[in-house]
Design a protein around this motif. Structure first.
Motif, mmCIF file in Angstrom:
data_model
loop_
_atom_site.group_PDB
_atom_site.id
_atom_site.type_symbol
_atom_site.label_atom_id
_atom_site.label_comp_id
_atom_site.label_asym_id
_atom_site.label_seq_id
_atom_site.Cartn_x
_atom_site.Cartn_y
_atom_site.Cartn_z
ATOM 1 N N ASN A 104 0.834 -1.200 0.000
ATOM 2 C CA ASN A 104 0.000 0.000 0.000
ATOM 3 C C ASN A 104 0.869 1.251 0.000
ATOM 4 O O ASN A 104 2.089 1.180 0.217
ATOM 5 N N THR A 105 0.239 2.394 -0.239
ATOM 6 C CA THR A 105 0.977 3.660 -0.333
ATOM 7 C C THR A 105 1.549 4.078 1.010
ATOM 8 O O THR A 105 2.616 4.698 1.077
ATOM 9 N N PHE A 141 0.231 4.474 -7.370
ATOM 10 C CA PHE A 141 -0.545 3.301 -6.944
ATOM 11 C C PHE A 141 -1.402 2.835 -8.111
ATOM 12 O O PHE A 141 -2.180 3.605 -8.659
ATOM 13 N N GLY A 142 -1.229 1.573 -8.503
ATOM 14 C CA GLY A 142 -2.001 1.072 -9.631
ATOM 15 C C GLY A 142 -1.698 -0.382 -9.933
ATOM 16 O O GLY A 142 -0.947 -1.057 -9.208
ATOM 17 N N ARG A 143 -2.253 -0.852 -11.021
ATOM 18 C CA ARG A 143 -2.136 -2.257 -11.410
ATOM 19 C C ARG A 143 -0.856 -2.471 -12.222
ATOM 20 O O ARG A 143 -0.517 -1.675 -13.077
ATOM 21 N N GLU A 175 -1.977 11.405 -7.663
ATOM 22 C CA GLU A 175 -3.274 11.507 -6.987
ATOM 23 C C GLU A 175 -3.779 10.134 -6.552
ATOM 24 O O GLU A 175 -4.337 9.973 -5.468
ATOM 25 N N GLN A 176 -3.566 9.124 -7.421
ATOM 26 C CA GLN A 176 -4.021 7.770 -7.085
ATOM 27 C C GLN A 176 -3.335 7.269 -5.821
ATOM 28 O O GLN A 176 -3.950 6.590 -4.996
ATOM 29 N N ALA A 177 -2.058 7.600 -5.669
ATOM 30 C CA ALA A 177 -1.336 7.186 -4.463
ATOM 31 C C ALA A 177 -1.774 7.997 -3.257
ATOM 32 O O ALA A 177 -1.948 7.460 -2.152
ATOM 33 N N ALA A 178 -1.958 9.305 -3.432
ATOM 34 C CA ALA A 178 -2.333 10.174 -2.310
ATOM 35 C C ALA A 178 -3.684 9.780 -1.724
ATOM 36 O O ALA A 178 -3.887 9.843 -0.500
ATOM 37 N N ARG A 205 -2.609 14.581 -11.505
ATOM 38 C CA ARG A 205 -2.220 15.504 -10.435
ATOM 39 C C ARG A 205 -1.052 14.916 -9.647
ATOM 40 O O ARG A 205 -1.100 13.762 -9.227
ATOM 41 N N ILE A 206 -0.053 15.747 -9.456
ATOM 42 C CA ILE A 206 1.144 15.339 -8.724
ATOM 43 C C ILE A 206 1.176 16.101 -7.398
ATOM 44 O O ILE A 206 1.027 17.320 -7.367
ATOM 45 N N HIS A 207 1.362 15.369 -6.305
ATOM 46 C CA HIS A 207 1.417 15.958 -4.969
ATOM 47 C C HIS A 207 2.788 15.707 -4.353
ATOM 48 O O HIS A 207 3.457 14.721 -4.674
ATOM 49 N N GLU A 208 3.176 16.588 -3.455
ATOM 50 C CA GLU A 208 4.378 16.359 -2.655
ATOM 51 C C GLU A 208 3.963 15.913 -1.264
ATOM 52 O O GLU A 208 3.064 16.505 -0.651
ATOM 53 N N TYR A 209 4.600 14.856 -0.774
ATOM 54 C CA TYR A 209 4.426 14.462 0.625
ATOM 55 C C TYR A 209 5.531 15.157 1.418
ATOM 56 O O TYR A 209 6.709 14.826 1.283
#
Length: 338
Positions: A104-105, A141-143, A175-178, A205-209
């Motif tokens: 998982n993420t 996160f994906g297949r 975004e899918q991972a977030a 969409r790209i996010h920063e953690y």
């Protein structure tokens, strides 16, 4: 009566029997190959993480090929140990980059943070002034498609392109991972950009953690002697100053608001340039369409476009055009050592 041609009849029957046997054998072989392929090619939904050691190429110039490769191997080994500690699987190492998957993420992000932290404790051996390496981390996160010990598919490509967008010490997540992280992660998530990746129609969409804020505050409070001895470079505009040093190794320049230095001019690209602390030096890299002019050492302006140059002493960085034509796009820089 004329006797029948028995040899011809037998020939036809044997030909038919032989053809049937060959067809049956071919069908059975094909079925086995298909079944074997189905067994080896499985799909799975996972978090895919790429971690890339930042700017390792100058290390080869600094140490020589054999010592540099040995140093990078030690760093990659540490990243692989972190992956296993967080229940991940190392798929492969490619040069100075590692590809791994996690259930998982949440586990992938925690592993990414631990990777940054463990490399902070592993400076270049025998050359203390070179410091510790930084990382670029990208997570999607994906297949995926699993074949043997390798993985393939669109999700792997997205993760690879995500890490290519990262700056040093960043963890970028799609975004899918977030969305997999849950509400507790919201204070740590900041949207960076919306991009169209090659081969995909929709925008991603790209996010920063953001993981480093607390750690950096503690570092300043606990060890003033360490920060006092660090080389630093100041980028100064009419709106204030941004510092680049070993603790803040990268500053971005561009038109969009997520940049560290924002220049609101249409000749300036959204992500125009960046200044990085790299192995004891400060590097200006142009990423733009219109290029960047650099004035330093009282020499004529130097034009760079999609290239990089080492900053020395003091001078001015002019993005989008020359200082005399676009004074509002000029950034003063000053390198100090204390």
């Amino acid at each position: 009566m004329r006797p029948k041609n028995l040899s011809g009849i037998f020939t036809q029957k044997f030909w038919w029997i032989g053809s049937t046997v060959i067809w049956y054998s071919w069908s059975l072989s094909t079925l086995r190959q298909y079944s074997r392929g189905r067994a080896l090619r499985n799909t799975e939904t996972v978090a895919i993480l790429f971690a890339d050691i930042a700017k390792s190429t100058p290390l080869y110039e600094l140490l020589g090929d054999a010592r540099a490769q040995s140093q990078i191997t030690r760093w990659l080994s540490a990243l692989e140990d972190i992956t296993e500690r967080f229940k991940g699987k190392v798929i492969k190492s490619i040069g100075d980059e590692v590809l791994c998957t996690f259930p998982n993420t949440h586990l992938a992000v925690n592993a990414g943070i631990a990777m940054h932290q463990v490399l902070d404790l592993m400076p270049v051996e025998e050359i203390a002034e070179a410091g510790s390496p930084n990382l670029y981390v990208g997570i999607h996160f994906g297949r995926i498609i699993k074949e043997g010990h390798d993985i393939f598919g669109d999700s792997v490509n997205v993760a690879s392109r995500t890490v290519a967008l990262a700056q040093q010490r960043q963890i970028l997540v799609t975004e899918q991972a977030a969305l997999q992280l849950g509400p507790d992660a919201v204070p740590h998530i900041k949207m960076v950009d919306t991009v169209i990746m090659k081969g995909k129609q929709e925008k991603i969409r790209i996010h920063e953690y953001i993981w480093e804020q607390i750690d950096l505050t503690m570092m300043v409070n606990q060890s003033t002697e360490t920060t006092a001895s660090t080389r630093r470079l100041e980028l100064v505009t009419a709106h204030g100053a941004v510092v680049v040093d070993q603790n803040h190794p990268c500053a971005t320049i561009g038109r969009q608001s997520h940049n560290d230095v924002v220049i609101s001019n249409q000749l300036v690209s959204r992500s125009h340039a960046r200044v990085e602390y790299r192995w004891g030096r400060f590097i200006l890299t142009d990423l733009s369409s219109n290029g960047t002019y650099l004035l330093q050492d009282e020499t004529d302006p130097r034009f760079i476009k999609r290239d990089e140059v080492t900053l020395r002493g003091s001078g001015q960085i002019c993005v989008g055009g020359k200082k005399d034509t676009l004074p509002e796009c000029s950034i003063r820089f000053l390198l100090t050592s204390s």
